[in-house]
Design a protein around this motif. Structure first.
Motif, mmCIF file in Angstrom:
data_model
loop_
_atom_site.group_PDB
_atom_site.id
_atom_site.type_symbol
_atom_site.label_atom_id
_atom_site.label_comp_id
_atom_site.label_asym_id
_atom_site.label_seq_id
_atom_site.Cartn_x
_atom_site.Cartn_y
_atom_site.Cartn_z
ATOM 1 N N ARG A 15 0.832 -1.200 0.000
ATOM 2 C CA ARG A 15 0.000 0.000 0.000
ATOM 3 C C ARG A 15 0.868 1.252 0.000
ATOM 4 N NH1 ARG A 15 -5.276 -0.274 1.567
ATOM 5 N NH2 ARG A 15 -5.098 1.540 2.920
ATOM 6 N N ARG A 16 1.907 1.229 0.781
ATOM 7 C CA ARG A 16 2.800 2.380 0.847
ATOM 8 C C ARG A 16 3.471 2.618 -0.505
ATOM 9 N NH1 ARG A 16 7.333 3.403 1.574
ATOM 10 N NH2 ARG A 16 8.627 1.789 2.472
ATOM 11 N N ALA A 17 3.941 1.546 -1.103
ATOM 12 C CA ALA A 17 4.604 1.673 -2.404
ATOM 13 C C ALA A 17 3.623 2.168 -3.460
ATOM 14 C CB ALA A 17 5.209 0.327 -2.818
ATOM 15 N N ALA A 18 2.399 1.677 -3.400
ATOM 16 C CA ALA A 18 1.392 2.098 -4.373
ATOM 17 C C ALA A 18 1.065 3.580 -4.199
ATOM 18 C CB ALA A 18 0.131 1.241 -4.223
ATOM 19 N N ARG A 19 0.965 4.015 -2.944
ATOM 20 C CA ARG A 19 0.729 5.443 -2.695
ATOM 21 C C ARG A 19 1.841 6.291 -3.283
ATOM 22 N NH1 ARG A 19 -0.649 3.972 2.712
ATOM 23 N NH2 ARG A 19 1.380 4.656 3.470
ATOM 24 N N ALA A 21 4.099 5.565 -5.625
ATOM 25 C CA ALA A 21 4.140 5.518 -7.081
ATOM 26 C C ALA A 21 2.996 6.350 -7.659
ATOM 27 C CB ALA A 21 4.052 4.068 -7.568
#
Lengths: 148, 148
Positions: A15-19, A21
């Motif tokens: 979730r953090r990486a998706a946010r 990106a």
DNA sequence: GTGATTTATCGGTATATACCGGCTTTATGA
DNA sequence: TCATAAAGCCGGTATATACCGATAAATCAC
């Protein structure tokens, strides 16, 4: 004594990486007034049109009601158009000329964000990442070598 | 002639994976009425408390206003409590007893989802995934071996 | 062919997320 | 000290996301 910098929760990390990106790509696309969720939706429609909401949702692994709501924003912007076909339950979605134009002009902006992101991963890293994300996807069967 | 199954956009892939993982973890945690975003927030507060909103947002790489709004849900559920300290601008957040209890009872449910997810990756896969997500994180400096 | 079931979409509700502008409070600097 | 800047938070706004239940339309079963 490591100070426990980032969470060990796989989901939280994703979730953090998706946010992060999302913010990068959104910033790159901002000059055209389109965000990456919308860009992605437009691209999927471009490839699949004419397509109904249910199929498009399955394709994108998005909840159908979410897709319907997201689509309204594109519709409002004049980028897409939905028409009822023979099956009067289903609405077939396609790009408008304006939508195609936005996609064409967004392509290089998307490309820049994609290249910057890919550079952080390296070619092998990107391949590895995609393989790992595929492995996470419960809609993909696990390969024989891993299953069990 | 490959039928172009999933998008090549790194961002879209990350978002898709995050959605899917979120649904898995949410389903696992559902019996306690907590979702994975809330669980993650509670855990971060547990580790960092007492902490103000700005620092917590930085820790989680979340927008401060987003964090503030998410926190209201926890507050409403009686899981957290925010108090003003010497610096009257800042609000220090901490778990309530109820919040701690929810976390304790949620732990095994989270564990089950985490184990199921980890099993799909394998131990090496999980390590590799975390390394790749770290590489994507622009707040992390690139290691010498990769940079330029 | 008609009643039951399934399919496609929509609306209500709740939450997550981020940007921006504003307000209050603290820190800084001349 | 006092004006200015910076920090911390909040509210408005917009969007993304998902679950559930309702509705309408097509399909199936008998």
């Amino acid at each position: 004594m490591k100070p426990e910098t980032s969470p060990a929760c796989i989901c939280a990390r994703l979730r953090r990486a998706a946010r992060a990106a999302t913010q990068d790509y959104d910033a790159a696309l901002a000059p055209l007034g389109v965000n990456v969720a919308q860009y992605s939706l437009l691209r999927h429609i471009q490839r699949a049109a004419p397509v109904n909401l249910t199929d498009l949702a399955a394709l994108m692994q998005l909840d159908a009601s979410t897709l319907g709501r997201n689509l309204r924003v594109l519709d409002k912007n004049g980028w897409t158009r939905a028409a009822t076909g023979r099956d009067r339950r289903a609405r077939h979605v396609a790009l408008t000329d304006t939508g195609r134009d936005v996609l064409n002009r967004a392509a290089p902006l998307w490309r820049a964000a994609q290249d910057a992101t890919a550079a952080r991963l390296g070619a092998e890293g990107q391949t590895a990442l995609f393989a790992l994300l595929d492995a996470l996807d419960t809609s993909n069967p696990q390969p024989e070598s891993i299953r069990r």
